[in-house]
Design an enzyme around this catalytic site. Structure first.
Site, PDB file in Angstrom:
ATOM      1  N   GLU A 172     -26.188 -49.499  -5.107  1.00 24.60           N
ATOM      2  CA  GLU A 172     -24.758 -49.212  -5.341  1.00 24.60           C
ATOM      3  C   GLU A 172     -24.546 -48.242  -6.496  1.00 24.60           C
ATOM      4  O   GLU A 172     -23.664 -48.433  -7.341  1.00 24.60           O
ATOM      5  CB  GLU A 172     -23.994 -50.517  -5.576  1.00 24.60           C
ATOM      6  CG  GLU A 172     -23.959 -51.415  -4.349  1.00 24.60           C
ATOM      7  CD  GLU A 172     -23.057 -52.620  -4.492  1.00 24.60           C
ATOM      8  OE1 GLU A 172     -22.546 -52.885  -5.605  1.00 24.60           O
ATOM      9  OE2 GLU A 172     -22.862 -53.333  -3.492  1.00 24.60           O
ATOM     10  N   GLU A 291     -26.370 -55.356   2.388  1.00 21.39           N
ATOM     11  CA  GLU A 291     -25.492 -56.394   1.821  1.00 21.39           C
ATOM     12  C   GLU A 291     -24.317 -56.569   2.765  1.00 21.39           C
ATOM     13  O   GLU A 291     -23.585 -55.618   3.025  1.00 21.39           O
ATOM     14  CB  GLU A 291     -24.981 -56.040   0.420  1.00 21.39           C
ATOM     15  CG  GLU A 291     -26.012 -56.154  -0.674  1.00 21.39           C
ATOM     16  CD  GLU A 291     -25.419 -56.024  -2.076  1.00 21.39           C
ATOM     17  OE1 GLU A 291     -24.258 -56.465  -2.275  1.00 21.39           O
ATOM     18  OE2 GLU A 291     -26.102 -55.473  -2.955  1.00 21.39           O
TER      19      GLU A 291
END
Length: 514
Positions: A172, A291
């Site tokens: 991320e 995720e």
């Protein structure tokens, strides 16, 4: 209400990859300490692994496990987690405002994966570290011996290489919440150099570059394109993350939210293929949805999801999942199956305690959350060739709104069908399994499935997951409040299956074929 589904043996989306059924262990809250690892627990083995948790993990049947983060990895020095435990340093973890004791690290994780019979997936720190630390970790894990790092692994007690094939290039990095957040250009350069050096050590590696942390990121699309301009020739995967939520307390919209996963996947595929087209390349990158889950009650500002005082393994992000959450979650399972042609890896985030299908009490029992059941059924029964489902169903209009931000967080969706479905023809050709979500909150659904080229002889399994109260949960004292039950009345006749799906229900029907 009625619905009709047509599936044809010769009209397929693609084959599921074993890695599609993965999960995620991060040094976050009680996922590791008090979750998979709790020395001194009555169920702990000689390595400190909880055997009761291992038993539930094997029932859940994940195939690959991502580690050690997540946000945690962007500040993690992997060297802190290897070697004699008594000599490992304690560090402040800025991702979750906790103290990390480092008593569980890379080698312990590999041992746990071997015991659970799960492929390991490692992420490297491309926040506070970079290519040099990444290539050293590959050498430590995968090189046979005769060098400083590989011999250090052997000195630590792991003679044979870990042989880890799948690696994530950071986590991320597009998010300003990330330690050493980077622009797409900055990340693209460091990811490329990391990939190059890591593969020089072990050419067998498969690497995933960071895509957008969410579809509502202001950089979404532009980020992927620029990152792939740098990394396209060096990676096999681009990642994407999604957490479904019900912030607006709008159950119909919540149950439709998995359809946004379908759009997100299609958009990432289009961007990756556009970069390939610019290069006149027939190479196709795959997607790693590393995720995904339902997450909203324990999500929010940092001060609301951390505990003051830098504790070790605090009780944070311990989402308690409802029946309604399990339905939305089941929709996400169907979305992943229906993109098996390009989504070749996926990781349910996370595995234990923190936004997880398995809950534990430190020193006490472990139990299944509501979302455990759709995942276990998908993982155990959803491996094979995904057939394209043509669905004819009544539809409803909805909006999906995330109130944490501005108008950028509002998604207007077209009408969606009440029935969401996937069909998987198993690899041996002996069964076809239907995953069926009835999103209507009040009405049952009379279903007819036309089976073309598939001679079904009997109903091998028919299960439903439902509860009259969509807020029902499983607890330590009542762990089976929401659990699968028989779905009665499923029939096969003249190449057609008929069934009645209860309102607000997740259903799995497995047919034996001639």
């Amino acid at each position: 209400m009625k619905a009709h589904v047509t599936i044809d043996r010769d009209v397929a989306i693609g084959d599921t990859h074993e890695r599609l059924f993965g999960a995620f262990v991060e040094h976050l809250g009680r996922c590791v300490y008090g979750g998979i690892f709790e020395p001194g627990h009555p169920e702990a083995n000689e390595k400190g692994f909880r055997r009761d948790v291992l038993a539930l993990v094997k029932e859940l049947a994940p195939t690959i496990m991502r580690y050690p983060g997540g946000n945690f990895v962007s500040g993690y020095n992997w060297e802190d987690g290897v070697g004699p435990v008594e000599q490992r340093p304690r560090r402040l973890d800025l991702a979750w405002m906790s103290t990390e004791p480092n008593t569980f690290g890379t080698n312990e994780f590999i041992d746990w994966c071997r015991e659970a019979q799960i492929e390991p997936m490692l992420a490297v720190n491309l926040g506070t570290r970079g290519p040099d630390a990444a290539r050293n970790l590959v050498e430590y894990c995968n090189h046979p011996g005769g060098t400083a790092w590989s011999d250090l692994r052997r000195a630590h007690g792991w003679e044979k290489p870990h042989d880890i094939r799948f690696w994530c290039l950071g986590n991320e990095v597009d998010g300003p919440w990330q330690m050493e957040h980077k622009t797409a250009w900055e990340y693209g350069r460091v990811a490329t150099e990391s990939a190059k050096m890591m593969k020089w050590i072990d050419p067998r590696l498969e690497l995933a570059a960071c895509g957008s942390s969410a579809r509502n990121m202001p950089t979404f699309g532009v980020w992927e394109r620029e990152v792939l301009e740098h990394t396209f020739d060096h990676v096999e995967f681009i990642s994407l993350h999604t957490y479904l939520n019900n912030y607006a307390d709008d159950m119909p919209s919540f149950l439709a939210s998995a359809d946004l996963m379908d759009s997100f996947i299609d958009e990432i595929v289009a961007i990756a293929d556009a970069v390939a087209a610019e290069r006149r390349s027939d190479r196709r990158l795959m997607l790693s949805f590393d995720e995904w889950n339902v997450w909203y009650r324990t999500r929010g500002k940092r001060e609301g999801r951390t505990v003051p005082g830098w504790p070790v393994a605090p009780r944070i992000l311990e989402e308690v999942y409802t029946m309604g959450d399990a339905l939305a979650f089941g929709g996400a399972c169907i979305s992943l199956l229906n993109h098996a042609d390009r989504v070749k890896a996926a990781c349910l985030a996370q595995l234990v305690n923190a936004i997880a299908p398995i809950m534990t009490e430190t020193g006490g029992p472990a139990w299944r959350q509501t979302i455990f059941h759709p995942f276990a059924q998908m993982s155990n029964l959803g491996r094979g060739r995904v057939l394209k489902s043509r669905v004819e169903s009544e539809t409803y209009a909805t909006n999906y709104y995330d109130p944490r931000g501005t108008q950028e967080h509002r998604f207007a969706m077209p009408t969606v069908p009440y029935l969401k479905s996937a069909a998987v023809h198993d690899r041996d050709g002996g069964f076809v399994t239907l995953f069926l979500l009835n999103r209507h909150l009040q009405e049952s659904l009379d279903l007819e499935v036309e089976l073309r080229g598939l001679q079904a002889t009997e109903v091998a399994l028919a299960r439903q997951l439902r509860h009259d109260d969509l807020s029902a949960v499983n607890t330590k004292d009542a762990p089976d409040t929401v659990s699968p039950a028989a779905l009665e009345g499923v029939r096969i006749a003249q190449g057609r299956l008929t069934a009645t799906l209860p309102a607000a229900s997740w259903n799995v029907v497995r047919l034996r074929l001639a």
